[in-house]
Design an enzyme around this catalytic site. Structure first.
Site, PDB file in Angstrom:
ATOM      1  N   SER A  86      38.550  42.813  44.796  1.00 32.86           N
ATOM      2  CA  SER A  86      39.509  42.216  43.644  1.00 32.86           C
ATOM      3  C   SER A  86      39.396  40.741  43.675  1.00 32.86           C
ATOM      4  CB  SER A  86      40.752  43.119  43.551  1.00 32.86           C
ATOM      5  OG  SER A  86      41.344  42.815  42.304  1.00 32.86           O
ATOM      6  N   MET A  87      40.779  40.123  43.470  1.00 32.00           N
ATOM      7  CA  MET A  87      40.811  38.631  43.650  1.00 32.00           C
ATOM      8  C   MET A  87      40.288  38.114  44.679  1.00 32.00           C
ATOM      9  SD  MET A  87      44.234  36.631  44.610  1.00 32.00           S
ATOM     10  CE  MET A  87      44.107  34.813  45.161  1.00 32.00           C
TER      11      MET A  87
END
Length: 260
Positions: free
Chosen positions: A96-97
């Site tokens: 994700s991030m």
């Protein structure tokens, strides 16, 4: 924000003593996540893999430090810490991030003239060249909590207890601001291959958006699709472990000698 090799223990955690390993897997957490989220992965990988998990400011033992709101600044600090320790093959893995952070770390290390990763594994995140109108970091607390429930990656205890939620909220907002305001440099590409991992029911990353990572590498590309949502890593850990092991296997003398 600055980083140096002398601050390695602050910026990276290693859960298992594998200092003589052949390969390193450098892991970057999702928004609101911490290094400890990679403990299970580290424990399950072969002994010839040493896992370094990034610990961003603003969480766990670094909770009194302000969380970073800029992906590139965060990546620059992490790259500065890693730069003097790239003495063996390594793979960057981000979920994700963390996929954006890993991407920017790879770009930063290349600019500095340091050893490039053997592979960048971008998990559960659409390619930097894709865009969506998202502003979770501007939502009221209830909106942030609803996003966490949608993604199913936060322990429900933190969402049900107002005091616990208040404790993790600053880092969550900072991380979402970093992700949602991130814009890559035009035509940003890494020189290493990229493997993109995506869940087939991820509400925040479609298969086509994951496939778009192909445009960010000057080398090879592979796409792996798993059954699950945004946090398919938890649901498909054995399959993910197989993918990571296969990626790192060519760089392991121990595995080839039958010592793993």
């Amino acid at each position: 924000m600055t980083g140096s090799s002398s601050g390695f223990e602050k910026w990276f955690k290693s859960f298992h003593d594998r200092t003589r390993s052949d390969v390193r897997l450098v892991c970057f957490p999702h928004a609101g996540g911490s290094a400890s989220g990679y403990f299970r992965l580290s424990a399950a990988l072969p002994d010839w893999v040493e896992v370094w998990a990034a610990q961003y400011p603003g969480r766990q033992e670094r909770r009194r430090e302000p969380a970073c709101t800029d992906v590139r600044a965060l990546a620059g600090s992490l790259a500065g810490v890693l730069a003097g320790r790239l003495d063996r093959p390594y793979v960057l893995f981000g979920h994700s991030m963390g996929a954006l952070v890993a991407f920017e770390v790879a770009l930063d290390l290349r600019r500095r003239g340091f050893r490039c990763p053997e592979m960048l594994v971008a998990s559960g995140r659409r390619a930097p060249s894709t865009s969506r109108a998202e502003a979770v970091h501007r939502m009221p607390d209830s909106g942030v909590a609803a996003e966490m429930r949608l993604l199913s990656g936060t322990d429900p205890v933190f969402l049900q207890d107002p005091e616990l939620f208040e404790m993790i909220l600053p880092a969550l907002r900072a991380d979402y601001r970093a992700v949602e305001t991130y814009r890559p440099e035009p035509n940003a590409t890494v020189v290493c291959p990229i493997t993109a991992l995506v869940g087939d029911h991820d509400p925040r990353t479609t298969i086509d958006e994951a496939r778009a990572w192909q445009g960010h590498t000057a080398a090879g590309f592979d796409l792996r699709i798993f059954a699950g949502g945004h946090f398919f890593l938890d649901e498909c850990m054995p399959e993910v472990l197989n993918v990571l092991t296969d990626i790192m296997l060519p760089y392991s003398m121990a595995a080839h000698d039958g010592q793993s």
